[in-house]
Structure formats: C-alpha cells, structure tokens
Scaffold this motif. Structure first.
Motif, short mmCIF file in Angstrom:
data_model
loop_
_atom_site.label_atom_id
_atom_site.label_comp_id
_atom_site.label_asym_id
_atom_site.label_seq_id
_atom_site.Cartn_x
_atom_site.Cartn_y
_atom_site.Cartn_z
N ASP A 1 0.83 -1.21 0.00
CA ASP A 1 0.00 0.00 0.00
C ASP A 1 0.87 1.26 0.00
O ASP A 1 0.55 2.23 -0.70
CB ASP A 1 -0.94 0.02 1.21
CG ASP A 1 -2.11 -0.94 1.04
OD1 ASP A 1 -2.43 -1.28 -0.13
OD2 ASP A 1 -2.69 -1.34 2.05
N ALA A 2 1.93 1.25 0.78
CA ALA A 2 2.82 2.41 0.83
C ALA A 2 3.45 2.66 -0.55
O ALA A 2 3.53 3.82 -0.99
CB ALA A 2 3.91 2.20 1.88
N GLN B 1 2.76 6.04 -2.89
CA GLN B 1 3.87 6.88 -3.37
C GLN B 1 3.94 6.89 -4.90
O GLN B 1 4.21 7.92 -5.50
CB GLN B 1 5.20 6.39 -2.78
CG GLN B 1 5.34 6.63 -1.31
CD GLN B 1 5.21 8.10 -0.95
OE1 GLN B 1 5.77 8.97 -1.61
NE2 GLN B 1 4.43 8.39 0.07
N THR B 2 3.68 5.75 -5.50
CA THR B 2 3.68 5.68 -6.97
C THR B 2 2.59 6.57 -7.55
O THR B 2 2.81 7.31 -8.51
CB THR B 2 3.48 4.23 -7.44
OG1 THR B 2 4.53 3.42 -6.89
CG2 THR B 2 3.52 4.13 -8.95
N SER B 3 1.43 6.57 -6.95
CA SER B 3 0.33 7.43 -7.40
C SER B 3 0.68 8.90 -7.20
O SER B 3 0.36 9.75 -8.04
CB SER B 3 -0.96 7.10 -6.66
OG SER B 3 -1.42 5.83 -7.02
N PRO C 1 0.91 13.77 -10.85
CA PRO C 1 1.45 15.05 -11.34
C PRO C 1 2.13 14.93 -12.70
O PRO C 1 2.04 15.83 -13.52
CB PRO C 1 2.46 15.46 -10.26
CG PRO C 1 2.03 14.73 -9.03
CD PRO C 1 1.43 13.44 -9.52
N SER C 2 2.79 13.81 -12.94
CA SER C 2 3.44 13.61 -14.24
C SER C 2 2.42 13.56 -15.37
O SER C 2 2.60 14.19 -16.42
CB SER C 2 4.25 12.32 -14.20
OG SER C 2 4.88 12.11 -15.44
#
Length: 99
Positions: free
Chosen positions: A2-3, A7-9, A14-15
C-alpha cells in the motif's frame, strides 16, 4: 504494498497532469511569452503558493553556457509591469509588450 502504491500514485498523477496540460502554472500570458516551453525555477525565496517545491542546483560552469538562459525575474513580471516596479534599475516601464 500500500505504501508503494500510494507513493507511486503521488508521483504518477502530477506527471500525467504535466503531459496533459503542459502550460506551466496556467498563467494566461505563458503562451504569449512562450514560457510554457521552458523549464523555469526560482533561485532564492519563492513566496508564491502556486508551484511545487522543486530545487535544481547547477554547477558554476553551466551559467555561462550558450544554452543556459537565466533571468533575475520571471518573464511574466515584464507583462504585469512588476519587473520595473521591483527593479527600478531596469528603467521606466515602456508601457507595451512590443517595447
């Protein structure tokens, strides 16, 4: 997991937004000044709350390079007239963008 997903999201969203709407902070004069085609940063205190905190550090050798373009104020400050108010040594505001 989940962490990592969170973080990936946080990085991916923004990208995707940058690729979807690549016009800087959406200031209406960005396209006119073509600042929407540049990567720009603030050297020193940034009191605006409309941009993300991204810090880029250059080697001293970069500054005089012919592909480098440094200005002591944002291009948009010329359009607003603030460049001439905040930095009186630039001279009198010519009053038009063409000037």
């Amino acid at each position: 997991m989940d962490a990592i997903r969170i973080q990936t999201s946080a990085i991916t969203r923004p990208s995707i937004n940058l690729h979807t709407n690549p016009s800087g902070i959406s200031f209406m004069k960005d396209k006119l000044l073509e600042t929407d085609k540049s990567v720009f940063s603030v050297f020193g205190p940034n009191l605006g709350h409309y941009a993300d905190d991204i810090i880029i550090v250059f080697k001293c050798e970069i500054s005089p390079h012919p592909d480098a373009n440094f200005s002591i104020q944002a291009a948009t400050s010329f359009v607003s007239g603030n460049a001439f108010v905040l930095r009186p040594w630039l001279g009198k505001d010519p009053g038009s963008l063409d000037e």
